[in-house]
Design an enzyme around this catalytic site. Structure first.
Site, PDB file in Angstrom:
ATOM      1  N   ASN A 249       0.813  -1.221   0.000  1.00  0.00           N
ATOM      2  CA  ASN A 249       0.000   0.000   0.000  1.00  0.00           C
ATOM      3  C   ASN A 249       0.847   1.272   0.000  1.00  0.00           C
ATOM      4  O   ASN A 249       0.317   2.373   0.132  1.00  0.00           O
ATOM      5  CB  ASN A 249      -0.938   0.008   1.205  1.00  0.00           C
ATOM      6  CG  ASN A 249      -0.193   0.146   2.524  1.00  0.00           C
ATOM      7  OD1 ASN A 249       1.022  -0.069   2.581  1.00  0.00           O
ATOM      8  ND2 ASN A 249      -0.910   0.491   3.578  1.00  0.00           N
TER       9      ASN A 249
ATOM     10  N   HIS B 243      16.984  27.568  -0.748  1.00  0.00           N
ATOM     11  CA  HIS B 243      16.390  28.525  -1.684  1.00  0.00           C
ATOM     12  C   HIS B 243      16.446  29.945  -1.124  1.00  0.00           C
ATOM     13  O   HIS B 243      16.681  30.896  -1.864  1.00  0.00           O
ATOM     14  CB  HIS B 243      14.954  28.121  -1.992  1.00  0.00           C
ATOM     15  CG  HIS B 243      14.312  28.911  -3.088  1.00  0.00           C
ATOM     16  ND1 HIS B 243      14.816  28.951  -4.369  1.00  0.00           N
ATOM     17  CD2 HIS B 243      13.220  29.716  -3.096  1.00  0.00           C
ATOM     18  CE1 HIS B 243      14.055  29.725  -5.123  1.00  0.00           C
ATOM     19  NE2 HIS B 243      13.089  30.207  -4.369  1.00  0.00           N
TER      20      HIS B 243
ATOM     21  N   ASP C  15      17.004  36.949 -12.103  1.00  0.00           N
ATOM     22  CA  ASP C  15      15.912  37.762 -11.557  1.00  0.00           C
ATOM     23  C   ASP C  15      16.446  38.534 -10.364  1.00  0.00           C
ATOM     24  O   ASP C  15      17.582  38.335  -9.920  1.00  0.00           O
ATOM     25  CB  ASP C  15      14.700  36.896 -11.166  1.00  0.00           C
ATOM     26  CG  ASP C  15      15.067  35.759 -10.223  1.00  0.00           C
ATOM     27  OD1 ASP C  15      15.732  36.033  -9.203  1.00  0.00           O
ATOM     28  OD2 ASP C  15      14.707  34.613 -10.512  1.00  0.00           O
TER      29      ASP C  15
ATOM     30  N   LYS D 182      12.291  40.660 -15.422  1.00  0.00           N
ATOM     31  CA  LYS D 182      11.110  40.125 -16.088  1.00  0.00           C
ATOM     32  C   LYS D 182       9.947  41.114 -15.988  1.00  0.00           C
ATOM     33  O   LYS D 182       9.670  41.640 -14.913  1.00  0.00           O
ATOM     34  CB  LYS D 182      10.704  38.788 -15.470  1.00  0.00           C
ATOM     35  CG  LYS D 182      11.700  37.670 -15.681  1.00  0.00           C
ATOM     36  CD  LYS D 182      11.278  36.399 -14.991  1.00  0.00           C
ATOM     37  CE  LYS D 182      11.416  36.500 -13.489  1.00  0.00           C
ATOM     38  NZ  LYS D 182      11.197  35.214 -12.806  1.00  0.00           N
TER      39      LYS D 182
ATOM     40  N   THR E  84      12.289  29.656 -17.151  1.00  0.00           N
ATOM     41  CA  THR E  84      12.801  30.972 -16.787  1.00  0.00           C
ATOM     42  C   THR E  84      14.245  31.156 -17.237  1.00  0.00           C
ATOM     43  O   THR E  84      14.606  32.179 -17.815  1.00  0.00           O
ATOM     44  CB  THR E  84      12.700  31.181 -15.263  1.00  0.00           C
ATOM     45  OG1 THR E  84      11.323  31.140 -14.878  1.00  0.00           O
ATOM     46  CG2 THR E  84      13.294  32.518 -14.861  1.00  0.00           C
TER      47      THR E  84
END
Length: 326
Positions: free
Chosen positions: A45, A138, A178, A201, A237
């Site tokens: 499962n 990040h 960016d 951008k 990007t």
């Protein structure tokens, strides 16, 4: 005498999940230890079972698992591995996460959204983790989500030195794809002695979630541009940013990123891009459809960096000293 004396010798044990065993073996080799034999399988499962084949009592344990696809399965497996070590009376548990899952969800952009990066940190703490060791989070703020020590490792020296030795530095320009990556790109500039450019951008107000114009801030004409990012997922990007650089007269574009997530249409986008080379580290395994395309994709090993950090943690040294030159 009212107590018992022990020898006080410390013992390191190194454990790996099933997500990226190649990286685990490299790190273990750098440390001069073996990966602890582990029995792990999935029930019918989908439930995960883990049992270690050696005693971990009193040991300083390091558990490595990179959150690659299927990401939820490997996160859950790592949590179960941590819990197993806690219940096996490990002295300490350091969680090594070369790629930290859900890191992009580090704040609320709109109402009724989760902060999933915090949730992952809470789950690790609850399962029994004493310390987290991660590569290129990040955002730096994720370090504050975990209630305990977090060692944040950087791939910048590895990637920057590779690029710096490959190209003419007099023609090199570091480019941020960016505004959010400007700080990282600035560190590249300091290390390579190169100028900085930024791709800005602009979005069409009448078309949702679509970038229509890329403006380049800085001189890139006739320059070799290196686009720097922490991760490349679908590649949209970064490839659009590279096209903008070529449109503004760039001689060549090299793309570097710590984490090559490379999901969905990334394979086709990278192969069809005018970018001469994509440089990643092996925090994540390279997808099969790109693994053989070595002429355009270069993968550098992050294992020595992780191993040095693990040794510093085990020997009560300084992880920060590994990156003092930055």
């Amino acid at each position: 005498m009212t107590g018992i004396k022990t020898t006080g010798e410390k013992k390191m044990m190194f454990f790996s999940g099933r997500a990226h065993p190649e990286l685990a073996e490299e790190v273990a080799h750098q440390l001069g230890v073996g990966v602890v034999p582990t029995k792990a399988f999935d029930f019918a499962n989908g439930e995960i079972y883990v049992r270690y084949q050696e005693s971990a009592r009193g040991a300083d344990c390091f558990v490595i698992q990179s959150h690659t696809a299927p990401i939820n399965q490997w996160i859950m497996e790592q949590l179960i591995m941590i819990d197993a070590l806690k219940r096996a009376s490990a002295r300490s548990i350091t969680v090594i996460v070369p790629f930290y899952g859900y890191a992009r969800q580090d704040k609320k952009h709109r109402g009724r959204e989760p902060i999933s990066a915090r949730l992952i940190a809470d789950l690790m703490k609850t399962s029994g983790a004493d310390r987290i060791l991660a590569v290129d989070l990040h955002t730096d703020q994720i370090q504050g989500f975990f209630d305990g020590p977090v060692d944040h490792l950087f791939a910048l020296p590895l990637l920057a030195d590779y690029v710096g030795a490959k190209v003419d530095r007099n023609k090199l320009t570091v480019v941020s794809p960016d505004a959010g990556r400007v700080r990282v790109a600035d560190r590249w500039c300091d290390r390579l002695g190169a100028p900085l450019a930024i791709v800005h951008k602009r979005r069409d107000k009448d078309v949702a979630n679509q970038v229509t114009v890329h403006e380049v801030v800085g001189d890139v004409e006739g320059r070799i541009c290196v686009l720097v990012d922490d991760m490349i997922d679908t590649g949209g990007t970064i490839c659009a940013a590279a096209d903008a650089l070529f449109a503004h007269g760039a001689e060549d574009v090299i793309v570097t990123a710590t984490h090559g997530v490379l999901s969905g249409p990334a394979a086709d986008r990278l192969k069809n891009s005018r970018v001469s080379e994509f440089v990643f580290t092996n925090t994540l395994p390279t997808p099969g459809e790109l693994a053989d395309d070595l002429d355009k994709i270069k993968v550098l090993s992050i294992a020595p960096t992780i191993a040095r950090a693990v040794r510093e943690v085990f020997e009560d040294g300084s992880v920060t000293s590994l990156f003092d030159e930055q």
